[in-house]
Scaffold this active site. Structure first.
Site, short mmCIF file in Angstrom:
data_model
loop_
_atom_site.label_atom_id
_atom_site.label_comp_id
_atom_site.label_asym_id
_atom_site.label_seq_id
_atom_site.Cartn_x
_atom_site.Cartn_y
_atom_site.Cartn_z
N ARG A 227 -5.03 2.48 -3.09
CA ARG A 227 -5.83 2.51 -2.70
C ARG A 227 -6.85 1.84 -2.22
NH1 ARG A 227 -3.80 5.62 -0.02
NH2 ARG A 227 -4.20 8.22 0.66
N GLU A 256 -8.18 -0.91 6.45
CA GLU A 256 -7.01 -1.09 7.13
C GLU A 256 -7.03 -0.51 8.57
OE1 GLU A 256 -3.96 1.55 4.23
OE2 GLU A 256 -4.74 0.34 3.10
N HIS A 274 1.00 -0.20 3.81
CA HIS A 274 0.61 0.70 3.38
C HIS A 274 2.48 1.46 3.82
CE1 HIS A 274 -2.63 3.91 2.45
NE2 HIS A 274 -1.08 4.04 2.15
C1 8YV Z 1 0.28 7.77 3.88
C2 8YV Z 1 -0.33 7.73 1.04
O1 8YV Z 1 -0.86 7.11 4.13
O2 8YV Z 1 0.21 9.29 0.18
C3 8YV Z 1 -0.73 8.79 0.41
O3 8YV Z 1 -1.61 9.37 0.08
O4 8YV Z 1 -1.43 6.91 1.14
C4 8YV Z 1 0.40 7.62 1.97
O5 8YV Z 1 1.03 8.25 1.99
C5 8YV Z 1 0.43 8.61 3.89
O6 8YV Z 1 -0.12 10.06 3.96
C6 8YV Z 1 1.38 8.93 5.58
O7 8YV Z 1 0.87 10.78 6.35
#
Ligand code: 8YV
Length: 311
Positions: A227, A256, A274
């Site tokens: 993150r 982002e 990401h």
């Molecule tokens: C994606 C993520 O941003 O799982 C997470 O925490 O950061 C990533 O997999 C997202 O959630 C895709 O749906």
């Protein structure tokens, strides 16, 4: 009767199709056509990037589930969730391999400057000169900040590259042979590649600061696909500009998708948008697990993957 749910962020088309086939009525929180729908909504669906704050929850009196399609849920206000007795689910496990694969791809990319080398060939620069010498990854020292599921999967990959592995976490893991540090600066001082593998939270906010970057030093690389909030980004930009560290490979950022122009101008970085879990296979598995959590909630069955605070 069809259940009414609210999507907090745009969802992939295949997931929208799954929801439609599952007979859910899906409202988009940026364009609610029927204002009366707010009180009919009983669940929210979002991604790891979703912000679910108290203000939004106050508008939705009957929401009892937040189903996150992602492992991270740092955008969800857990205090408000607790107060309103809402349950949160996420999708751990199914994305571990992809995230570890990308982390290792970033280690190789920054160490061997693969994107820069690609650009060098495309620009025709090879005709005039040989590409710069880079740094060896095999046998270099790898440090993991966090040793959860994803940290373990990265360590497994690093072992295949004969990298001595060390980690920093709250407590040592008795089942692991790797060297343990109880603080991040001490770990950073002993490694060549420092990989961030902790969830975003108040506890990990700006864990990677100037002190850590100074400890990592001129030959060290920082890799972050966890993150953006875990890294003090202005401190990192300064450290990269001043060559306090050798480079950074980042898949996550503050704010982002707006990436600091200063960061984008630097040569000693590799930047990806990401994408750690963004493969067809994994995004389908994440969507399927989110659907199972939703279904279990409406069936009043045991939820497959509630977040730790809701277990
Ligand atoms: C994606 C993520 O941003 O799982 C997470 O925490 O950061 C990533 O997999 C997202 O959630 C895709 O749906």
């Amino acid at each position: 009767m069809a259940q009414e749910i609210l999507q907090v962020t745009p969802l992939p088309t295949f997931m929208m199709q799954m929801l439609q086939q599952g007979d859910y009525v899906v409202h988009d929180h940026t364009h609610i056509k029927d204002p009366g729908a707010l009180s009919k909504v009983t669940a929210l669906v979002g991604t790891g990037a979703s912000k679910v704050d108290k203000k939004l929850l106050m508008m939705l009196p009957n929401v009892k589930l937040i189903a996150i399609c992602g492992v991270g849920y740092d955008g969800v206000d857990m205090a408000a969730v607790k107060e309103k007795k809402i349950v949160v689910t996420h999708t751990p496990g199914v994305l571990t391999d992809d995230v570890a694969d990308l982390a290792f791809g970033l280690v190789l990319s920054i160490g061997r400057r693969i994107p820069q080398a690609d650009k060098f060939v495309r620009n025709g620069d090879w005709v005039d000169d040989a590409f710069m010498l880079t740094h060896k990854v095999s046998g270099a020292r790898l440090g993991l900040v966090g040793m959860g599921r994803i940290g373990r999967a990265i360590a497994k990959r690093a072992s295949a590259f004969d990298m001595p592995i060390a980690y920093a976490s709250r407590t040592p893991k008795a089942d692991l042979p790797y060297r343990f540090y109880d603080n991040v600066p001490a770990l950073a001082a002993e490694v060549d590649y420092l990989v961030v593998a902790v969830p975003g939270s108040d506890d990990t906010h700006h864990l990677i600061d100037t002190e850590v970057l100074m400890a990592l030093g001129q030959k060290g690389y920082l890799i972050n696909m966890a993150r953006g909030s875990v890294v003090n980004q202005p401190a990192l930009v300064q450290a990269l500009k001043d060559k306090v560290i050798a480079g950074a490979a980042l898949d996550v950022f503050w704010d982002e998708p707006m990436v600091d122009p200063e960061l984008r101008r630097l040569a000693n970085v590799v930047l990806t948008p990401h994408i750690a879990s963004a493969t067809v296979e994994t995004r389908h598995a994440m969507a399927a697990l989110t659907m199972q959590n939703l279904q279990a909630f409406y069936d009043k069955a045991v939820l497959p993957t509630p977040v730790p605070e809701c277990q």
